[in-house]
Design a protein around this motif. Structure first.
Motif, PDB file in Angstrom:
ATOM      1  N   THR A 136       0.834  -1.206   0.000  1.00 53.55           N
ATOM      2  CA  THR A 136       0.000   0.000   0.000  1.00 53.55           C
ATOM      3  C   THR A 136       0.865   1.251   0.000  1.00 53.55           C
ATOM      4  O   THR A 136       0.606   2.199  -0.754  1.00 53.55           O
ATOM      5  N   VAL A 137       1.892   1.259   0.834  1.00 54.34           N
ATOM      6  CA  VAL A 137       2.794   2.419   0.865  1.00 54.34           C
ATOM      7  C   VAL A 137       3.529   2.546  -0.458  1.00 54.34           C
ATOM      8  O   VAL A 137       3.691   3.653  -0.993  1.00 54.34           O
ATOM      9  N   ARG A 183       3.018   0.794  13.053  1.00 54.95           N
ATOM     10  CA  ARG A 183       3.052  -0.159  11.941  1.00 54.95           C
ATOM     11  C   ARG A 183       3.281   0.547  10.610  1.00 54.95           C
ATOM     12  O   ARG A 183       3.830  -0.045   9.673  1.00 54.95           O
ATOM     13  N   GLY A 184       2.880   1.804  10.519  1.00 53.37           N
ATOM     14  CA  GLY A 184       3.128   2.564   9.295  1.00 53.37           C
ATOM     15  C   GLY A 184       4.603   2.767   9.035  1.00 53.37           C
ATOM     16  O   GLY A 184       5.051   2.762   7.884  1.00 53.37           O
ATOM     17  N   ALA A 185       5.393   2.945  10.099  1.00 49.38           N
ATOM     18  CA  ALA A 185       6.839   3.080   9.939  1.00 49.38           C
ATOM     19  C   ALA A 185       7.446   1.789   9.409  1.00 49.38           C
ATOM     20  O   ALA A 185       8.332   1.799   8.541  1.00 49.38           O
ATOM     21  N   LEU A 186       6.971   0.665   9.930  1.00 49.68           N
ATOM     22  CA  LEU A 186       7.454  -0.632   9.469  1.00 49.68           C
ATOM     23  C   LEU A 186       7.067  -0.863   8.008  1.00 49.68           C
ATOM     24  O   LEU A 186       7.868  -1.368   7.208  1.00 49.68           O
ATOM     25  N   ALA A 187       5.838  -0.468   7.644  1.00 53.03           N
ATOM     26  CA  ALA A 187       5.376  -0.620   6.257  1.00 53.03           C
ATOM     27  C   ALA A 187       6.196   0.229   5.302  1.00 53.03           C
ATOM     28  O   ALA A 187       6.547  -0.209   4.194  1.00 53.03           O
ATOM     29  N   ALA A 188       6.524   1.469   5.706  1.00 56.32           N
ATOM     30  CA  ALA A 188       7.329   2.342   4.849  1.00 56.32           C
ATOM     31  C   ALA A 188       8.731   1.789   4.670  1.00 56.32           C
ATOM     32  O   ALA A 188       9.302   1.837   3.574  1.00 56.32           O
ATOM     33  N   ARG A 189       9.292   1.269   5.747  1.00 55.35           N
ATOM     34  CA  ARG A 189      10.621   0.646   5.676  1.00 55.35           C
ATOM     35  C   ARG A 189      10.614  -0.519   4.693  1.00 55.35           C
ATOM     36  O   ARG A 189      11.500  -0.659   3.845  1.00 55.35           O
ATOM     37  N   TYR A 190       9.585  -1.367   4.789  1.00 57.84           N
ATOM     38  CA  TYR A 190       9.454  -2.512   3.887  1.00 57.84           C
ATOM     39  C   TYR A 190       9.264  -2.042   2.447  1.00 57.84           C
ATOM     40  O   TYR A 190       9.880  -2.580   1.518  1.00 57.84           O
ATOM     41  N   LEU A 196      10.123   0.771   0.835  1.00 59.04           N
ATOM     42  CA  LEU A 196      11.316   1.334   0.193  1.00 59.04           C
ATOM     43  C   LEU A 196      12.398   0.272  -0.004  1.00 59.04           C
ATOM     44  O   LEU A 196      13.065   0.251  -1.044  1.00 59.04           O
ATOM     45  N   ALA A 197      12.566  -0.604   0.985  1.00 63.53           N
ATOM     46  CA  ALA A 197      13.556  -1.678   0.837  1.00 63.53           C
ATOM     47  C   ALA A 197      13.166  -2.604  -0.312  1.00 63.53           C
ATOM     48  O   ALA A 197      14.018  -3.057  -1.088  1.00 63.53           O
ATOM     49  N   SER A 198      11.874  -2.880  -0.441  1.00 66.55           N
ATOM     50  CA  SER A 198      11.390  -3.733  -1.523  1.00 66.55           C
ATOM     51  C   SER A 198      11.623  -3.079  -2.885  1.00 66.55           C
ATOM     52  O   SER A 198      12.038  -3.748  -3.847  1.00 66.55           O
ATOM     53  N   MET A 199      11.384  -1.770  -2.967  1.00 66.10           N
ATOM     54  CA  MET A 199      11.608  -1.074  -4.229  1.00 66.10           C
ATOM     55  C   MET A 199      13.089  -1.099  -4.609  1.00 66.10           C
ATOM     56  O   MET A 199      13.432  -1.288  -5.786  1.00 66.10           O
ATOM     57  N   GLU A 200      13.959  -0.923  -3.637  1.00 63.92           N
ATOM     58  CA  GLU A 200      15.393  -1.006  -3.930  1.00 63.92           C
ATOM     59  C   GLU A 200      15.779  -2.422  -4.361  1.00 63.92           C
ATOM     60  O   GLU A 200      16.591  -2.595  -5.276  1.00 63.92           O
ATOM     61  N   TYR A 201      15.203  -3.413  -3.711  1.00 66.50           N
ATOM     62  CA  TYR A 201      15.475  -4.806  -4.062  1.00 66.50           C
ATOM     63  C   TYR A 201      15.072  -5.088  -5.508  1.00 66.50           C
ATOM     64  O   TYR A 201      15.769  -5.823  -6.231  1.00 66.50           O
ATOM     65  N   MET A 202      13.958  -4.476  -5.933  1.00 69.67           N
ATOM     66  CA  MET A 202      13.469  -4.662  -7.310  1.00 69.67           C
ATOM     67  C   MET A 202      14.063  -3.648  -8.279  1.00 69.67           C
ATOM     68  O   MET A 202      13.702  -3.614  -9.442  1.00 69.67           O
ATOM     69  N   ARG A 203      14.972  -2.807  -7.767  1.00 71.82           N
ATOM     70  CA  ARG A 203      15.646  -1.774  -8.554  1.00 71.82           C
ATOM     71  C   ARG A 203      14.651  -0.781  -9.152  1.00 71.82           C
ATOM     72  O   ARG A 203      14.789  -0.346 -10.304  1.00 71.82           O
ATOM     73  N   ARG A 241      15.586 -10.334   4.048  1.00 74.84           N
ATOM     74  CA  ARG A 241      15.683 -10.780   2.651  1.00 74.84           C
ATOM     75  C   ARG A 241      15.818  -9.588   1.711  1.00 74.84           C
ATOM     76  O   ARG A 241      16.465  -9.680   0.658  1.00 74.84           O
ATOM     77  N   LEU A 242      15.237  -8.455   2.111  1.00 77.57           N
ATOM     78  CA  LEU A 242      15.267  -7.244   1.284  1.00 77.57           C
ATOM     79  C   LEU A 242      16.417  -6.306   1.646  1.00 77.57           C
ATOM     80  O   LEU A 242      16.524  -5.214   1.098  1.00 77.57           O
TER      81      LEU A 242
END
Length: 204
Positions: free
Chosen positions: A81-82, A106-113, A115-122, A148-149
């Motif tokens: 969602t973020v 939980r919103g902070a954790l979601a934002a962290r996930y 952005l890390a996911s976007m970097e992982y997917m380049r 993992r990310l």
């Protein structure tokens, strides 16, 4: 409600309220609320009390995008969602001022996930500053997914705000800058100390 959004975005698993300082978004702040937080209550918590964060942002020509998350989604759903909100912000932002992306609880954790996911997917998240305000502690499965990310996004400056005595599951050296302070008064999200510190560290 005293402060109404300029626009409402219906996301796949949540809702975003857009508070624009001008006709086009420019250097916006994306803030994900804690799981199940009502966006009207979140808006009021940013305006009432010692730090009128939304008004201060607008006075600086900045925009705010509040992301509301459901009460019962997992880290990947909340992170998705973020990420959807960030990608829409990128598509509607003019100029080259980097984004600020973070959240509370939980919103902070979601934002962290996200952005890390976007970097992982380049994928380019165009974020210059990432912040965590009293971030939720991930459970074991969520921690494994984050690791993992890469654990956290690496390209933005990482700001961490943590009330004294609180825990967010982050090590002392994981953030670039950390502020430990007193909790905000009841009904307010940020103390004046936190709000001023975050405003002063927005990317330019």
């Amino acid at each position: 409600m005293a402060t109404a959004p300029n626009e409402t975005w219906q996301l796949r698993n949540g809702t975003a309220w857009v508070f624009a300082a001008g006709e086009r978004l420019s250097g916006p702040v994306v803030l994900a609320g804690d799981a199940g937080t009502d966006l009207e209550a979140l808006t009021e918590s940013l305006e009432d009390g010692p730090c009128a964060f939304l008004s201060e942002l607008r006075a600086r020509g900045r925009d705010l995008v509040l992301v509301g998350l459901p009460a019962d989604a997992g880290i990947s759903g909340d992170g998705g969602t973020v990420q959807e909100a960030v990608q829409r912000v990128i598509g509607e932002t003019s100029g080259d001022t980097p984004l600020t992306v973070g959240g509370t609880g939980r919103g902070a954790l979601a934002a962290r996930y996200a952005l890390a996911s976007m970097e992982y997917m380049r994928l380019d998240h165009r974020t210059g500053t990432h912040f965590s305000h009293n971030g939720a502690v991930p459970d074991l499965d969520e921690e494994a997914e984050l690791m993992r990310l890469g654990g956290r996004p690496r390209t933005p400056v990482f700001l961490r705000m943590l009330d004294g005595g609180a825990a967010d599951g982050l090590g002392e050296d994981e953030a670039d800058l950390t502020m430990a302070g007193e909790a905000a008064p009841a009904g307010s999200l940020f103390s004046k100390e936190y709000g001023s510190w975050l405003l002063d560290n927005l990317p330019r």
